[in-house]
Design an enzyme around this catalytic site. Structure first.
Site, short mmCIF file in Angstrom:
data_model
loop_
_atom_site.label_atom_id
_atom_site.label_comp_id
_atom_site.label_asym_id
_atom_site.label_seq_id
_atom_site.Cartn_x
_atom_site.Cartn_y
_atom_site.Cartn_z
N CYS A 157 2.73 -1.15 14.89
CA CYS A 157 2.30 -0.69 13.87
C CYS A 157 1.62 -1.80 12.85
O CYS A 157 2.27 -3.20 13.63
CB CYS A 157 4.00 -0.90 12.97
SG CYS A 157 3.94 -0.61 10.84
N GLU A 202 10.92 -1.55 6.49
CA GLU A 202 11.52 -0.67 6.88
C GLU A 202 12.33 -1.02 4.98
O GLU A 202 13.11 -1.65 5.11
CB GLU A 202 12.11 -1.84 7.96
CG GLU A 202 13.79 -1.17 7.76
CD GLU A 202 14.04 0.15 8.70
OE1 GLU A 202 14.63 0.69 8.10
OE2 GLU A 202 13.21 0.80 9.91
N LEU A 250 11.92 7.44 16.43
CA LEU A 250 12.37 6.66 17.98
C LEU A 250 11.20 6.28 18.56
O LEU A 250 11.11 4.80 19.30
CB LEU A 250 12.56 8.08 18.08
CG LEU A 250 13.63 8.60 19.57
CD1 LEU A 250 14.62 7.01 20.14
CD2 LEU A 250 13.90 9.44 19.73
N ASN A 274 -2.20 6.60 16.04
CA ASN A 274 -3.34 6.10 15.09
C ASN A 274 -3.76 5.14 15.98
O ASN A 274 -2.85 3.42 15.59
CB ASN A 274 -3.12 6.19 13.70
CG ASN A 274 -3.40 7.33 13.07
OD1 ASN A 274 -3.99 8.04 14.07
ND2 ASN A 274 -2.23 7.23 11.99
N CYS A 299 6.62 -7.18 7.38
CA CYS A 299 8.31 -6.13 8.03
C CYS A 299 8.94 -7.37 8.99
O CYS A 299 7.76 -7.23 9.60
CB CYS A 299 7.75 -4.69 8.63
SG CYS A 299 9.03 -4.02 9.08
N GLU A 313 1.16 -0.91 -0.54
CA GLU A 313 0.12 0.49 0.31
C GLU A 313 0.72 1.53 -0.02
O GLU A 313 2.43 1.61 0.35
CB GLU A 313 -0.80 0.16 0.94
CG GLU A 313 -0.39 0.04 2.68
CD GLU A 313 -1.44 -0.11 3.68
OE1 GLU A 313 -1.41 0.59 3.87
OE2 GLU A 313 -1.61 -1.34 4.19
N CYS A 322 7.72 -4.02 15.75
CA CYS A 322 7.25 -2.29 16.44
C CYS A 322 5.20 -2.83 16.55
O CYS A 322 5.19 -2.86 16.13
CB CYS A 322 7.02 -1.43 15.62
SG CYS A 322 8.98 -0.97 15.05
N CYS A 344 -0.54 2.92 8.70
CA CYS A 344 0.05 2.08 7.57
C CYS A 344 0.36 0.43 7.75
O CYS A 344 0.57 0.16 8.88
CB CYS A 344 1.84 2.15 7.67
SG CYS A 344 2.24 1.39 6.85
#
Length: 339
Positions: free
Chosen positions: A115, A156, A211, A286, A108, A88, A112, A329
């Protein structure tokens, strides 16, 4: 061999090795990257040149679906790859022109917590051609020219280092899209070794660091990459990058209520960023189903921003675009199935 992933000098060598004139490379490169076309049979290549390349790949990427925001002019795009994987991107319209968010991987592996892109792990890397196709398909379909590119979609970027650098150089090529390096941003969660590699290449692009936390314990809990590249290693790589390139670094900082929005975080961030020419971009969280934390309210966001500014930081709060067409995302890719 992906012909639309090759540099111009590589294409020249390709044709020369097969007994064809080197200028055929210029014709093909212009057709693929300036004209943004893949119907090579309709190009001005000779019959012999077409015969030479008929067994080589020109990678296709198709737009699967476009989601239009009712709140602003943002568009979220699903692209279908040759192997039916979906990636996307996001197209954002500003006064200065269009900016496009580019995916660099299918999925990915960074893990994280907040995400959505990483919840199914890494499927595969994208090639330079597949990244370029995201640009060309949008421009051709919407009849626009995109001027700014942010490698902040699925994946990434520094985990797919070689293909990302190839993409950037092809995008920059004057005989192709002719994008200024200054209009390209790489966003990374902090792979320190690759930040050093990027510094040594010394392209005048923009670097953004995801970060999101200010000490090793909390950051490792939120972002597993910190267990390998802790804040000390990350800081060392950023000092090296700053000295090598003299470029300002952006710290992307997702604000999570009562987790990273206190005075302690301000003090730790001040210590971490000492000696680094930087800018801080605050991103109110988000929320996604897989991450059970909340975003601060507007008053709390502004209070944190003010505390940072009092410490001398240059700070902005990211403007929310396309909030009604998927908050984060990776979420669209995971919720849509290809028949």
């Amino acid at each position: 061999m992906e012909l639309n992933s090759l540099y111009l000098d590589e294409l020249r060598e390709f044709f020369k090795e097969r007994g064809e004139k080197a200028f055929r490379a210029n014709q093909l490169f212009t057709f693929l990257h300036e004209k943004k076309r893949k119907d090579i049979e309709n190009s001005n290549l000779s019959k012999n040149a077409l015969e030479i390349i008929k067994c080589e790949d020109v990678v296709e990427t198709k737009i699967f679906k476009i989601f239009d925001s009712k709140l602003d002019e943002t568009k979220k795009i699903l692209f279908k790859l040759w192997d039916n994987n979906l990636i996307e991107g996001v197209l954002m319209k500003y006064k200065h022109g269009y900016s496009q968010c580019i995916s660099t991987q299918v999925g990915c592996r960074m893990g994280c917590d907040f995400c959505a892109s990483t919840k199914d792990g890494l499927v595969r890397n994208l090639t330079a051609a597949e990244m370029l196709n995201q640009v060309y398909e949008i421009e051709n379909t919407l009849n626009i020219n995109v001027s700014n590119f942010i490698l902040m979609g699925s994946g990434e970027p520094l985990d797919n280092f070689d293909e990302v650098i190839r993409f950037i150089k092809l995008l920059h090529d004057k005989k192709g899209h002719n994008t200024s390096y200054r209009n390209i941003t790489i966003s990374t969660c902090g792979i320190a070794d690759r930040i050093i590699d990027l510094a040594n290449i010394n392209l005048p692009i923009n670097l953004a660091i995801s970060l999101h936390q200010t000490n090793d314990i909390d950051r490792s809990n939120l972002m597993p990459v910190n267990k390998k590249y802790n804040l000390s290693k990350l800081r060392d790589s950023l000092i090296y990058y700053s000295e090598k390139t003299n470029n300002r670094i952006t710290f992307e900082y997702t604000l999570i209520k009562n987790q990273n929005d206190g005075i302690k975080n301000v003090e730790e961030l001040k210590s971490f960023a000492k000696g680094i020419k930087c800018h801080i971009n605050l991103i109110p969280l988000n929320p996604i189903d897989e991450f059970d934390e909340k975003r601060p309210n507007n008053q709390e966001i502004n209070h944190f921003k003010n505390m940072l500014e009092e410490k001398g930081f240059n700070v902005t709060t990211r403007r929310e675009l396309g909030k009604d067409i998927s908050a984060s995302c990776g979420q669209l890719r995971r919720s849509v199935e290809v028949n």
